[in-house]
Scaffold this motif. Structure first.
Motif, PDB file in Angstrom:
ATOM      1  N   ASN A 254      21.157   4.896 -47.481  1.00  0.00           N
ATOM      2  CA  ASN A 254      20.527   3.672 -47.015  1.00  0.00           C
ATOM      3  C   ASN A 254      19.076   3.955 -46.721  1.00  0.00           C
ATOM      4  O   ASN A 254      18.752   4.525 -45.694  1.00  0.00           O
ATOM      5  CB  ASN A 254      21.237   3.159 -45.767  1.00  0.00           C
ATOM      6  N   LEU A 255      18.182   3.558 -47.607  1.00  0.00           N
ATOM      7  CA  LEU A 255      16.770   3.846 -47.435  1.00  0.00           C
ATOM      8  C   LEU A 255      16.083   2.890 -46.470  1.00  0.00           C
ATOM      9  O   LEU A 255      14.910   3.003 -46.224  1.00  0.00           O
ATOM     10  CB  LEU A 255      16.061   3.791 -48.797  1.00  0.00           C
ATOM     11  N   SER A 256      16.798   1.930 -45.955  1.00  0.00           N
ATOM     12  CA  SER A 256      16.213   0.971 -45.026  1.00  0.00           C
ATOM     13  C   SER A 256      16.722   1.236 -43.617  1.00  0.00           C
ATOM     14  O   SER A 256      17.869   0.948 -43.302  1.00  0.00           O
ATOM     15  CB  SER A 256      16.577  -0.465 -45.447  1.00  0.00           C
ATOM     16  N   PRO A 257      15.896   1.773 -42.719  1.00  0.00           N
ATOM     17  CA  PRO A 257      16.345   2.053 -41.352  1.00  0.00           C
ATOM     18  C   PRO A 257      16.881   0.820 -40.640  1.00  0.00           C
ATOM     19  O   PRO A 257      17.791   0.917 -39.819  1.00  0.00           O
ATOM     20  CB  PRO A 257      15.069   2.591 -40.677  1.00  0.00           C
ATOM     21  N   GLU A 258      16.327  -0.347 -40.945  1.00  0.00           N
ATOM     22  CA  GLU A 258      16.773  -1.578 -40.300  1.00  0.00           C
ATOM     23  C   GLU A 258      18.211  -1.905 -40.670  1.00  0.00           C
ATOM     24  O   GLU A 258      18.892  -2.625 -39.959  1.00  0.00           O
ATOM     25  CB  GLU A 258      15.853  -2.740 -40.703  1.00  0.00           C
ATOM     26  N   ARG A 259      18.677  -1.379 -41.823  1.00  0.00           N
ATOM     27  CA  ARG A 259      20.016  -1.682 -42.290  1.00  0.00           C
ATOM     28  C   ARG A 259      21.040  -0.626 -41.889  1.00  0.00           C
ATOM     29  O   ARG A 259      22.211  -0.764 -42.195  1.00  0.00           O
ATOM     30  CB  ARG A 259      19.988  -1.799 -43.816  1.00  0.00           C
ATOM     31  N   ASP A 260      20.582   0.460 -41.269  1.00  0.00           N
ATOM     32  CA  ASP A 260      21.506   1.529 -40.901  1.00  0.00           C
ATOM     33  C   ASP A 260      22.312   1.094 -39.683  1.00  0.00           C
ATOM     34  O   ASP A 260      21.773   0.918 -38.603  1.00  0.00           O
ATOM     35  CB  ASP A 260      20.729   2.810 -40.602  1.00  0.00           C
ATOM     36  N   ARG A 261      23.636   0.914 -39.872  1.00  0.00           N
ATOM     37  CA  ARG A 261      24.508   0.514 -38.758  1.00  0.00           C
ATOM     38  C   ARG A 261      25.633   1.530 -38.585  1.00  0.00           C
ATOM     39  O   ARG A 261      26.717   1.186 -38.138  1.00  0.00           O
ATOM     40  CB  ARG A 261      25.084  -0.888 -39.015  1.00  0.00           C
ATOM     41  N   SER A 262      25.368   2.773 -38.961  1.00  0.00           N
ATOM     42  CA  SER A 262      26.371   3.807 -38.793  1.00  0.00           C
ATOM     43  C   SER A 262      26.649   4.019 -37.312  1.00  0.00           C
ATOM     44  O   SER A 262      25.868   3.617 -36.439  1.00  0.00           O
ATOM     45  CB  SER A 262      25.891   5.118 -39.419  1.00  0.00           C
ATOM     46  N   LEU A 263      27.776   4.648 -37.009  1.00  0.00           N
ATOM     47  CA  LEU A 263      28.145   4.883 -35.615  1.00  0.00           C
ATOM     48  C   LEU A 263      27.079   5.672 -34.873  1.00  0.00           C
ATOM     49  O   LEU A 263      26.895   5.500 -33.659  1.00  0.00           O
ATOM     50  CB  LEU A 263      29.485   5.619 -35.557  1.00  0.00           C
ATOM     51  N   LYS A 264      26.342   6.514 -35.589  1.00  0.00           N
ATOM     52  CA  LYS A 264      25.311   7.322 -34.930  1.00  0.00           C
ATOM     53  C   LYS A 264      24.218   6.454 -34.323  1.00  0.00           C
ATOM     54  O   LYS A 264      23.598   6.825 -33.323  1.00  0.00           O
ATOM     55  CB  LYS A 264      24.710   8.316 -35.927  1.00  0.00           C
ATOM     56  N   THR A 265      23.968   5.271 -34.906  1.00  0.00           N
ATOM     57  CA  THR A 265      22.908   4.403 -34.375  1.00  0.00           C
ATOM     58  C   THR A 265      23.295   3.767 -33.046  1.00  0.00           C
ATOM     59  O   THR A 265      22.457   3.168 -32.385  1.00  0.00           O
ATOM     60  CB  THR A 265      22.545   3.292 -35.382  1.00  0.00           C
ATOM     61  N   PHE A 266      24.581   3.888 -32.657  1.00  0.00           N
ATOM     62  CA  PHE A 266      25.016   3.379 -31.356  1.00  0.00           C
ATOM     63  C   PHE A 266      24.659   4.356 -30.235  1.00  0.00           C
ATOM     64  O   PHE A 266      24.730   3.997 -29.055  1.00  0.00           O
ATOM     65  CB  PHE A 266      26.535   3.167 -31.340  1.00  0.00           C
ATOM     66  N   GLU A 267      24.309   5.572 -30.594  1.00  0.00           N
ATOM     67  CA  GLU A 267      24.109   6.631 -29.609  1.00  0.00           C
ATOM     68  C   GLU A 267      23.082   6.221 -28.555  1.00  0.00           C
ATOM     69  O   GLU A 267      22.013   5.699 -28.867  1.00  0.00           O
ATOM     70  CB  GLU A 267      23.648   7.920 -30.303  1.00  0.00           C
ATOM     71  N   GLY A 268      23.422   6.439 -27.289  1.00  0.00           N
ATOM     72  CA  GLY A 268      22.530   6.094 -26.191  1.00  0.00           C
ATOM     73  C   GLY A 268      23.201   5.182 -25.183  1.00  0.00           C
ATOM     74  O   GLY A 268      24.425   5.010 -25.175  1.00  0.00           O
ATOM     75  N   ASN A 269      22.396   4.586 -24.319  1.00  0.00           N
ATOM     76  CA  ASN A 269      22.893   3.726 -23.246  1.00  0.00           C
ATOM     77  C   ASN A 269      22.550   2.267 -23.513  1.00  0.00           C
ATOM     78  O   ASN A 269      21.420   1.943 -23.908  1.00  0.00           O
ATOM     79  CB  ASN A 269      22.281   4.148 -21.905  1.00  0.00           C
ATOM     80  N   TRP A 270      23.522   1.394 -23.260  1.00  0.00           N
ATOM     81  CA  TRP A 270      23.375  -0.036 -23.502  1.00  0.00           C
ATOM     82  C   TRP A 270      23.949  -0.796 -22.304  1.00  0.00           C
ATOM     83  O   TRP A 270      24.835  -0.300 -21.611  1.00  0.00           O
ATOM     84  CB  TRP A 270      24.109  -0.463 -24.773  1.00  0.00           C
ATOM     85  N   LYS A 271      23.462  -1.992 -22.082  1.00  0.00           N
ATOM     86  CA  LYS A 271      23.955  -2.786 -20.949  1.00  0.00           C
ATOM     87  C   LYS A 271      24.187  -4.219 -21.389  1.00  0.00           C
ATOM     88  O   LYS A 271      23.365  -4.814 -22.096  1.00  0.00           O
ATOM     89  CB  LYS A 271      22.939  -2.760 -19.802  1.00  0.00           C
ATOM     90  N   ASP A 272      25.347  -4.784 -20.995  1.00  0.00           N
ATOM     91  CA  ASP A 272      25.625  -6.170 -21.358  1.00  0.00           C
ATOM     92  C   ASP A 272      25.287  -7.109 -20.204  1.00  0.00           C
ATOM     93  O   ASP A 272      24.881  -6.679 -19.121  1.00  0.00           O
ATOM     94  CB  ASP A 272      27.075  -6.343 -21.819  1.00  0.00           C
ATOM     95  N   GLY A 273      25.446  -8.402 -20.425  1.00  0.00           N
ATOM     96  CA  GLY A 273      25.066  -9.395 -19.431  1.00  0.00           C
ATOM     97  C   GLY A 273      25.910  -9.400 -18.175  1.00  0.00           C
ATOM     98  O   GLY A 273      25.500  -9.944 -17.148  1.00  0.00           O
ATOM     99  N   SER A 274      27.090  -8.768 -18.251  1.00  0.00           N
ATOM    100  CA  SER A 274      27.967  -8.735 -17.081  1.00  0.00           C
ATOM    101  C   SER A 274      27.662  -7.558 -16.155  1.00  0.00           C
ATOM    102  O   SER A 274      28.271  -7.423 -15.096  1.00  0.00           O
ATOM    103  CB  SER A 274      29.430  -8.669 -17.525  1.00  0.00           C
TER     104      SER A 274
END
Length: 350
Positions: A254-274
């Motif tokens: 995938n030569l387009s970083p914007e299109r990379d949705r592999s599991l590795k791109t989830f790495e890090g901390n995220w927060k939801d509205g709740s």
């Protein structure tokens, strides 16, 4: 006969397609060899495709469907040019879905897309479709996930050929079912059948060419690694880094970083509205914590959509989730597409 234009759902990617990264000057000679070998490997598949396309074109002429015959003619002319960019085969391998007849239980809306990717909807039993002002975002759309431009933030997760989970306005999940009886025009027509046949033929060609090129691509990447080491040994670190980055993105398919949705791109901390915090590691394994720091549940990836645009997770507290990353957000829904459950997560910290 109505077709997706190549600019929206690319079937035969040609060299004019813009790349997310430029080919390093040191790689260009190797790249020409790679492109030539891929073209040779795919020649038998292109020949078989051409014969099938000519048969379909003849059927169109016999039905006086000259528009359809011309589309097939134009597609075959592109094939004759032999200027494919084989690096893009995996990235642009799109699945096909019917353009209209998508019925959602939320507000009884019927959805369709026109040939340019514009989105229309209409409430059931009304007579005229309304242009919503949204359009397929070709930069972010993948084979299993259609992303739309516009303020409502509409996403379509393609579960299968007849089912879409729609995320809308960041707070609604709707299940869209394809129902040919609700299509706007030419319901069940021969044109529609020819559309599906033509799209399937093109998708089959893409898959066969990707398989034919896979071993060649592997050897190409190995050659790039050797070139990188040589450049590094010669002290040209700038070129070595450029070749390394190019090889890494090529290897990901995938030569387009914007299109990379592999599991590795989830790495890090995220927060939801709740207020829940999601911490994912590089394998996509997630730990979800409450605001007081205690663990609420964990998420374990179990499988991905056919092209990796979204992922299925088992949850320790019970049930399953589907998650996808689009730009700077992670969207999480129930695996059954329950309309009253959606989490939109934003990145926090590192």
């Amino acid at each position: 006969m109505n077709f997706w234009p190549l600019a929206v759902f690319s079937v035969c990617a040609v060299a004019s397609v813009s790349l997310a990264v430029e080919i390093p000057q040191e790689v260009q000679a190797l790249d020409r060899i790679y492109q030539k070998r891929c073209t040779q490997a795919c020649a038998p598949h292109i020949a078989a495709f051409t014969q099938k396309a000519l048969v379909l074109q003849k059927k169109c002429v016999q039905r006086s469907d000259f528009e359809g015959a011309k589309v097939i003619h134009d597609g075959l002319e592109e094939l004759k040019k032999n200027n494919f960019d084989w690096r893009l085969v995996k990235e642009t391998c799109q699945i096909s879905i019917p353009r209209d007849g998508w019925y959602g239980s939320v507000a009884n809306m019927i959805h369709k897309l026109d040939a340019e990717g514009n989105h229309y909807d209409i409430q059931e039993f009304r007579k005229k479709f309304k242009n919503t002002g949204e359009k397929v975002n070709t930069e972010l759309t993948g084979p299993d996930l259609i992303v739309f431009t516009g303020a409502p933030n509409r996403l379509w997760l393609v579960i299968d050929s007849r089912t879409i989970f729609e995320i809308y306005t960041n707070n609604i999940v709707a299940r869209l079912i394809h129902d040919s009886s609700k299509e706007g025009t030419n319901v069940g027509s021969a044109d529609e059948i020819k559309d599906a046949e033509w799209l399937q033929m093109q998708n089959d060609l893409k898959k066969r060419c990707f398989q034919a090129c896979s071993e060649i691509t592997k050897k190409y990447i190995q050659a790039l690694d050797k070139l990188k080491l040589k450049l590094s040994a010669d002290g040209d670190m700038t070129a070595a880094v450029a070749v390394h980055e190019y090889a890494k993105q090529l290897e990901s398919g995938n030569l387009s970083p914007e299109r990379d949705r592999s599991l590795k791109t989830f790495e890090g901390n995220w927060k939801d509205g709740s207020g829940l915090t999601y911490r994912f590691n590089g394998r996509g394994e997630g730990t979800v914590k409450k605001s007081n720091g205690t663990t609420d549940f964990t998420m374990t990836p179990v499988r991905s959509s056919p092209h990796g645009d979204f992922h299925y997770f088992n949850v320790s507290s019970g049930g399953s989730r589907i998650a996808t990353r689009v730009a700077d957000k992670v969207y999480i829904i129930m695996q059954d597409g329950r309309k009253d459950w959606l989490r939109v997560c934003k990145r926090i910290g590192k």
